[in-house]
Design an enzyme around this catalytic site. Sequence first.
Site, PDB file in Angstrom:
ATOM      1  N   ARG A  46      -7.996   3.195  76.579  1.00 52.86           N
ATOM      2  CA  ARG A  46      -8.186   3.422  78.187  1.00 52.86           C
ATOM      3  C   ARG A  46      -7.566   4.453  79.245  1.00 52.86           C
ATOM      4  O   ARG A  46      -8.352   4.524  80.295  1.00 52.86           O
ATOM      5  CB  ARG A  46      -7.503   1.933  79.023  1.00 52.86           C
ATOM      6  CG  ARG A  46      -8.103   1.040  77.864  1.00 52.86           C
ATOM      7  CD  ARG A  46      -7.535  -0.314  78.258  1.00 52.86           C
ATOM      8  NE  ARG A  46      -8.047  -1.522  77.372  1.00 52.86           N
ATOM      9  CZ  ARG A  46      -7.871  -2.873  78.529  1.00 52.86           C
ATOM     10  NH1 ARG A  46      -7.255  -2.968  78.604  1.00 52.86           N
ATOM     11  NH2 ARG A  46      -8.222  -4.194  76.926  1.00 52.86           N
ATOM     12  N   ASP A 147      -5.881 -11.097  92.108  1.00 50.39           N
ATOM     13  CA  ASP A 147      -5.391 -10.733  90.253  1.00 50.39           C
ATOM     14  C   ASP A 147      -5.044  -8.747  90.766  1.00 50.39           C
ATOM     15  O   ASP A 147      -4.888  -8.216  92.136  1.00 50.39           O
ATOM     16  CB  ASP A 147      -6.755 -10.037  89.928  1.00 50.39           C
ATOM     17  CG  ASP A 147      -6.845  -9.631  88.876  1.00 50.39           C
ATOM     18  OD1 ASP A 147      -6.953 -10.826  88.280  1.00 50.39           O
ATOM     19  OD2 ASP A 147      -7.040  -8.447  88.109  1.00 50.39           O
TER      20      ASP A 147
END
Length: 278
Positions: A46, A147
């Site tokens: 990632r 979030d």
Amino acid sequence: MSDTMCVAMNPEQNIGTRAFGRLQRFFREASGIALSSQKQALVASRLRKRLVHHSLPDFDAYCDLLLSPEAEEERQHAVDLLTTNETYFFREPLHFELLADWVLPSITRRPLRVWSAACSSGEECYSLAMQLDHVVGREGWDLVGTDLSQRMVQHARRGLYRQARLDAMPRHFLRSYCRRGTGQYEGYLLIERALRERVSYLQHNLFDSRPTLGRFDVVFLRNVLIYFDAAAKREIVLRVIERMPVGGWLFIGRSESLQELDLPLRAEGHSVYRVVSA
């Protein structure tokens, strides 16, 4: 292409033990989530694109950059990339049925306030908004989605989604609240503007105790506690219910559990709780 760039783009580039330890500490401080050693390859895959972006030779150099005082934007990039964002419309549909048939009719306060915590890209928020609009009406409620990832918050605000994984969405909601894309947006759907404007989105860390979020009658805290140990779970839930009145409703993921955490909650069904004391 320079030798440095070639090294940074090498798909076999791995994270050394020292660099992974530094990234573990960084992500734990930023999110509260402990990355296990089994996640080392996932973290490498990632973050490797950030090495390429900065023309860095290895993850040790990336850690030096990431932890430098002026790298606030890069730290947000890293958090965004390491955060898991798995969601879809009307996920765990029984919760939405309980909300409509049982929970919302029991709340007389107006405006009633609902919080979708760790809302990811917004599908849960808009599912809640559809249910609120259907049961309560266009006015009389506030809905806040938060979030950790700024990228996800921006995605949610846009309200544009691929037409996939819609099996759980009631057909009348799809007709009433969604607009099918055409031309370059073929294969996408857009949440109608009037509904999008009823939802507020904020970037928020669940360990943050800032009071500006206000208080909520209903909180969906679903499918996020699985990433934390027992102590962190308890801290998160306590911070959440500090923002709720006695009698407030808390939903967690159906694969999650709050057993043995000594919390002021009463189970009202599988993964559904009410606050019993402030």
